[in-house]
Motif scaffolding. Structure first.
Motif, mmCIF file in Angstrom:
data_model
loop_
_atom_site.group_PDB
_atom_site.id
_atom_site.type_symbol
_atom_site.label_atom_id
_atom_site.label_comp_id
_atom_site.label_asym_id
_atom_site.label_seq_id
_atom_site.Cartn_x
_atom_site.Cartn_y
_atom_site.Cartn_z
ATOM 1 N N ARG A 56 0.873 -1.184 0.000
ATOM 2 C CA ARG A 56 0.000 0.000 0.000
ATOM 3 C C ARG A 56 0.906 1.229 0.000
ATOM 4 N N TYR A 57 0.333 2.347 -0.361
ATOM 5 C CA TYR A 57 1.138 3.550 -0.581
ATOM 6 C C TYR A 57 0.705 4.655 0.368
ATOM 7 N N LEU A 59 1.172 8.601 1.096
ATOM 8 C CA LEU A 59 1.663 9.884 0.585
ATOM 9 C C LEU A 59 1.451 10.923 1.676
ATOM 10 N N TRP A 91 4.215 -1.420 3.094
ATOM 11 C CA TRP A 91 3.790 -0.061 2.735
ATOM 12 C C TRP A 91 4.971 0.637 2.081
ATOM 13 N N VAL A 94 5.533 7.322 -0.515
ATOM 14 C CA VAL A 94 5.655 8.046 -1.791
ATOM 15 C C VAL A 94 6.172 9.459 -1.481
ATOM 16 N N PHE A 138 4.996 6.630 -8.821
ATOM 17 C CA PHE A 138 3.684 6.233 -8.297
ATOM 18 C C PHE A 138 2.610 6.500 -9.358
ATOM 19 N N SER A 142 -0.181 4.015 -11.322
ATOM 20 C CA SER A 142 -1.612 4.234 -11.049
ATOM 21 C C SER A 142 -2.177 5.064 -12.199
ATOM 22 N N ILE A 147 -5.641 9.223 -6.069
ATOM 23 C CA ILE A 147 -5.206 8.834 -4.723
ATOM 24 C C ILE A 147 -6.492 8.407 -4.013
ATOM 25 N N ARG A 225 -5.863 1.595 -1.284
ATOM 26 C CA ARG A 225 -4.483 1.167 -1.535
ATOM 27 C C ARG A 225 -3.523 2.342 -1.368
ATOM 28 N N SER A 226 -4.007 3.547 -1.724
ATOM 29 C CA SER A 226 -3.157 4.725 -1.540
ATOM 30 C C SER A 226 -3.869 5.725 -0.629
#
Ligand SMILES: Nc1nc2c(ncn2[C@@H]2O[C@H](COP(=O)(O)OP(=O)(O)OP(=O)(O)O)[C@@H](O)[C@H]2O)c(=O)[nH]1
Ligand SMILES: [Mg+2]
Length: 443
Positions: A56-57, A59, A91, A94, A138, A142, A147, A225-226
């Motif tokens: 997972r991301y 930011l 994780w 980003v 990123f 995507s 986001i 996910r983000s």
């Protein structure tokens, strides 16, 4: 190795088992082949086949008013959080592109936005602490440029009497995002990608707490996910100054190309090289440990003379140029030095005035070539200044400037005597001239 935990994406466990058994046997081949007393121990080969987890991301962004060096501090808070998150599942942090910075005013270098982290920092070093990726990368993975969820952190509107860790979804006190009702999407600054990037879910979150206090909130969220945390400076360091803090700090090595420019300047003008100064870096910061006093530094005094907005906003702390020169002279005599390096955001005329008070010394300032300036911009030049300051025999900074603080940390990493690092210039009215707290490195 008692049990082997293996995560494999998208394979049926029945098929995997023989393969994994072979792998486990191979890993223990030495034990099997060379141990005469070897007895099969089934517990050694217990395989726990887990469901593979896609990363997972996370930011984040920071209040637009904050400068470069506080942003570096916020990175550390979030990096520690992401490291904590990785204890349970993967994780990736980003990295928010640099830009729209109040102090980065140079007009001759093109727009100073969407600057990747690799311009300023060594990503391999960052990755030795936590998995990171550039925002541009990123976006490549995507394709919808979405986001999934954005949380805009804020303080509690009513303030607080007692400090306690808490968080609540609350109406936004201020909301810089705007809603596109046709597309049912929120848009915002998004690091200079305003038109392309969007989110469907934006909420405001009042928070009082340390960065890792957000961990359960993030891990219990199963849909996104983000996730982006905006105004991430609202959360505090988990433990300021402990060894994890310093690992995060040590991982923030400047990009090699900037260190090279600074090192060339040291060699050419300041008679300073890592070998002579005893400041040679290990390639891998995790292997590097210095004692105070190991680093000797180059034969020059370095000064961070913060001017510009500080002259107005911190009038009680910032000395006049003449008084700054007086303090510099005193140090030059005490340290028996001839060269002084000045890092400053002062305009050239102020620098000229300071120099005129220091005629008996060799006074240096780093002036970038047009190529260096256009490639590395104001942020890169600031880093070069910091790196040169970090290598001097003795450093003196400006009160409560995060720019000075980051030089101090760098000198702690290199192994200077703290007496030669935690010093500041004082205003002429300030007779006590209290010196900065010594935030010493912890391994
Ligand atoms: N090249 C160069 N730039 C500087 C110098 N001092 C300040 N600056 C510029 O001004 C910015 C300073 O902003 P911050 O990084 O917020 O540090 P600060 O303003 O000193 O400290 P806080 O406001 O307390 O966070 C830097 O990022 C640089 O762009 C200097 O000595 N050399
Ligand atoms: Mg600032």
């Amino acid at each position: 190795m008692g049990s082997v935990k293996v995560s494999v994406r998208g394979c049926r466990p029945q098929l995997l088992f023989p393969v994994l058994l072979l792998w486990a046997l191979a890993a223990h081949a030495e034990d099997v082949l060379y141990d005469d007393n070897f007895e099969p121990d089934s517990s050694k080969f217990k395989l726990v086949v887990d469901e593979a987890k896609a990363p997972r991301y996370l930011l984040y962004d920071v209040n637009p008013g904050e400068g470069f060096n506080l942003r570096r501090d916020v990175y550390m808070r979030i990096a520690v959080l992401v490291r904590n998150l990785n204890e349970d599942s993967p994780w990736i942090l980003v990295l928010p592109p640099w830009g729209r910075m109040y102090h980065w005013k140079s007009k001759d270098v093109g727009q100073q936005i969407r600057i990747p982290w690799s311009t300023f920092f060594d990503l391999e070093s960052l990755r030795r602490f936590v998995p990171v990726m550039e925002f541009a990368d990123f976006l490549k993975i995507s394709p919808s440029k979405e986001i999934n969820e954005v949380y805009y952190l804020q303080n509690y509107k009513e303030g607080w009497d007692k400090w306690e860790e808490k968080m609540d979804k609350r109406p936004c006190i201020f909301n810089p995002y705007y809603f596109d009702s046709e597309q049912d999407r929120w848009h915002g600054w998004f690091f200079g990608y305003e038109e392309e990037v969007w989110t469907k879910k934006l909420e405001c979150l009042s928070v009082m707490g340390h960065a890792s206090f957000l961990k359960p909130f993030l891990t219990q969220n199963r849909t996104a996910r983000s996730i982006m945390l905006d105004r991430a400076e609202i959360v505090l360091h988990d433990r300021y100054g402990d060894s994890v803090f310093w690992q995060a700090r040590r991982s923030m090595r400047f990009a090699q190309q900037l260190r090279d420019i600074a090192d060339d300047f040291r060699r050419e003008f300041l008679d300073s090289t890592d070998e002579k100064d005893e400041t040679v870096l290990d390639d891998d910061w995790t292997q590097m440990k210095r004692n105070h006093g190991d680093a000797k530094g180059g034969p020059y005094l370095s000064v961070h003379l913060r001017r510009e907005d500080f002259v107005r906003s911190r009038r009680k702390d910032i000395p006049s140029l003449e008084h700054a020169a007086k303090q510099i002279k005193k140090l030059m005599t005490k340290l028996k030095l001839k060269r002084v390096f000045i890092a400053t955001d002062a305009p050239q005329n102020e620098f000229g005035e300071l120099k005129s008070y220091l005629e008996e010394y060799q006074v240096y300032r780093f002036t970038p070539t047009p190529e260096v300036k256009s490639k590395y911009k104001d942020g890169g030049v600031a880093i070069i200044d910091q790196w040169i300051c970090a290598h001097a025999k003795y450093f003196v900074g400006s009160r409560e400037s995060t720019f000075s603080f980051r030089i101090q940390d760098e000198r702690e990493i290199l192994g200077f005597d703290p007496e030669k690092t935690f010093n500041r210039l004082c205003n002429e009215e300030d007779k006590e001239c209290e010196q900065p707290a010594k935030w010493k490195i912890v391994y």
